[in-house]
Motif scaffolding. Structure first.
Motif, short mmCIF file in Angstrom:
data_model
loop_
_atom_site.label_atom_id
_atom_site.label_comp_id
_atom_site.label_asym_id
_atom_site.label_seq_id
_atom_site.Cartn_x
_atom_site.Cartn_y
_atom_site.Cartn_z
N ARG A 98 0.85 -1.11 0.07
CA ARG A 98 0.07 0.06 0.07
C ARG A 98 0.82 1.41 -0.06
NH1 ARG A 98 -2.94 -2.93 3.86
NH2 ARG A 98 -2.02 -1.68 5.58
N ARG A 99 1.78 1.06 0.93
CA ARG A 99 2.76 2.38 0.85
C ARG A 99 3.47 2.66 -0.73
NH1 ARG A 99 4.04 4.00 6.16
NH2 ARG A 99 6.02 5.07 5.34
N ASP B 176 2.18 1.83 -3.44
CA ASP B 176 1.09 2.35 -4.40
C ASP B 176 0.78 3.99 -4.13
OD1 ASP B 176 0.43 0.22 -5.73
OD2 ASP B 176 -0.69 -0.64 -4.34
N GLU B 177 0.76 4.17 -2.82
CA GLU B 177 0.42 5.77 -2.54
C GLU B 177 1.74 6.55 -2.89
OE1 GLU B 177 -1.13 6.19 1.37
OE2 GLU B 177 -2.74 4.56 1.22
N THR B 178 3.04 5.87 -2.47
CA THR B 178 4.31 6.78 -2.93
C THR B 178 4.06 7.19 -4.44
OG1 THR B 178 5.40 5.99 -1.05
CG2 THR B 178 6.53 6.65 -3.01
N GLU C 20 1.61 7.41 -6.31
CA GLU C 20 0.63 8.55 -6.79
C GLU C 20 1.06 9.79 -6.03
OE1 GLU C 20 -3.20 5.38 -6.35
OE2 GLU C 20 -2.60 6.61 -4.75
N ILE C 21 1.69 9.93 -4.89
CA ILE C 21 2.00 11.37 -4.33
C ILE C 21 3.12 11.62 -5.16
CG2 ILE C 21 2.80 12.17 -2.16
CD1 ILE C 21 1.45 10.03 -0.74
N TYR D 259 -3.92 14.89 -0.47
CA TYR D 259 -3.74 13.52 -0.47
C TYR D 259 -4.59 12.93 0.68
CZ TYR D 259 -2.28 8.64 -2.12
OH TYR D 259 -2.49 7.49 -2.37
N GLY E 14 -4.68 8.87 1.80
CA GLY E 14 -4.64 7.58 1.50
C GLY E 14 -4.88 6.94 2.78
N ARG F 43 -1.59 11.20 4.68
CA ARG F 43 -2.57 12.22 4.34
C ARG F 43 -2.12 13.65 4.82
NH1 ARG F 43 -8.60 10.26 6.61
NH2 ARG F 43 -8.56 8.07 5.51
#
Length: 336
Positions: free
Chosen positions: A130-131, A133-135, A137-138, A150, A152, A156
């Motif tokens: 998850r980290r 994926d979010e990285t 995107e960020i 953001y 997530g 956040r």
């Protein structure tokens, strides 16, 4: 796409071949600067933390140093362990390197696996997917250099702006590494290039291409890179004797790390270099190495080959001779 070649470094300094750290860093930087003039397309660095052999723990300072010593080579991470970095700081550091290098950065990321790294840095290993994926995107959002928010599961924040922006627009190329189906799907879902491990099955390449299409992306726009150990020499048997202890060290260290994270792992330590599978290593004359690269490319749809330029502990003289032979007698067969 035409085939390109990159060099891979980790700056390890193992005890059996230990040398002064400053000397190791300086002579390796000088080797990369020299290789920049030989026609290699790129140089790639990988990271790990809290190791006794000094596996490179700080990618962006070293990339910045390389940016000042090279003019043509792309500068890549293969790979940066995304869950162990705050994505906003990652976006800042990467953008600075892209500006310093004149727009030559390529960011490769992966979730990582060493339990010790996660524990010591206070990151939950179960969140690494998850980290990552979010990285991704960020970082993409941050590189637009305008305020964004953001929300997530792991990160956040509200109304943040990251400057300077990278020189490359819309952003530097992003690669996802790994040899699992999750890695292939992650790369395709985020519209990233793909960097599978050396032992990845051929089916994974097709899965990546299929997933790109499923997510509405033109597969022809995306690249696949593979990694190998390459040592070019005049005499294959003498060359193997020169590098076998260094490859054995490398293989056993990775086996140790995999086993530590999996009680059921079959990655037992190897006692002797004779236990290494020589088919996994491209060690031979220029003709032999070129033929094997051609065979690999017939079997796997890759656009870039990156290889360990200086295995842990190998002298700079031996590794430079291999690079020189590769540049003079292998490279022209694929780029001429």
């Amino acid at each position: 796409m035409p085939l390109s070649f990159g060099l891979w470094y980790d700056f390890r300094n193992p005890a059996p071949w230990r040398r002064p750290w400053q000397r190791l860093y300086q002579e390796t930087l000088e080797q990369v600067a020299w290789a920049d003039s030989l026609g290699f397309d790129s140089v790639w660095l990988s990271e790990h933390h809290f190791t006794d052999d000094g596996y490179l723990p700080a990618l962006f300072p070293m990339l910045a140093a390389l940016a000042m010593r090279t003019s043509h080579m792309r500068l890549g991470t293969a790979v940066l362990l995304a869950p162990l970095h705050h994505p906003l700081r990652l976006a800042e550091d990467a953008a600075v390197v892209d500006v310093l290098s004149g727009g030559r950065l390529e960011l490769g990321v992966a979730p990582g696996y060493r339990a010790e790294e996660f524990a010591l840095l206070g990151v939950r290993r179960a969140e690494r997917g998850r980290r990552t994926d979010e990285t991704i995107e960020i970082v993409k959002a941050a590189w637009r250099a305008r305020p964004f928010s953001y929300r997530g599961n792991c990160f956040r924040f509200e109304d943040v702006v990251v400057t300077p922006p990278p020189l490359q627009r819309p952003h530097p190329p992003i690669w996802v590494g790994g040899s699992s189906q999750a890695a292939a799907k992650r790369a395709a879902r985020h519209a990233c290039h793909f960097l599978p491990d050396a032992d990845a099955p051929g089916e994974l390449y097709q899965l990546y291409r299929t997933e790109l299409a499923t997510n509405g992306h033109d597969a022809a726009r995306f690249r696949i890179a593979i990694s190998r150990a390459v040592y070019v020499c005049e005499d294959p048997e003498r060359g193997w004797r020169e590098v076998q202890a260094h490859y054995l060290y490398m293989a056993n260290r990775y086996r140790q790390w995999y086993a530590a994270g999996n009680a059921e792992s079959s990655h037992r330590p190897l006692k002797h270099a004779d236990e290494l599978s020589r088919d996994s290593y491209l060690v031979g004359t220029p003709d032999m190495v070129a033929s094997e690269i051609s065979r690999l490319r017939q079997a796997l749809p890759f656009d870039r080959l990156i290889f360990w330029a200086r295995p842990p502990g190998l002298s700079v003289a031996s590794s430079s001779r291999s690079l020189e032979l590769f540049a003079q007698q292998v490279l022209p067969r694929f780029t001429g």
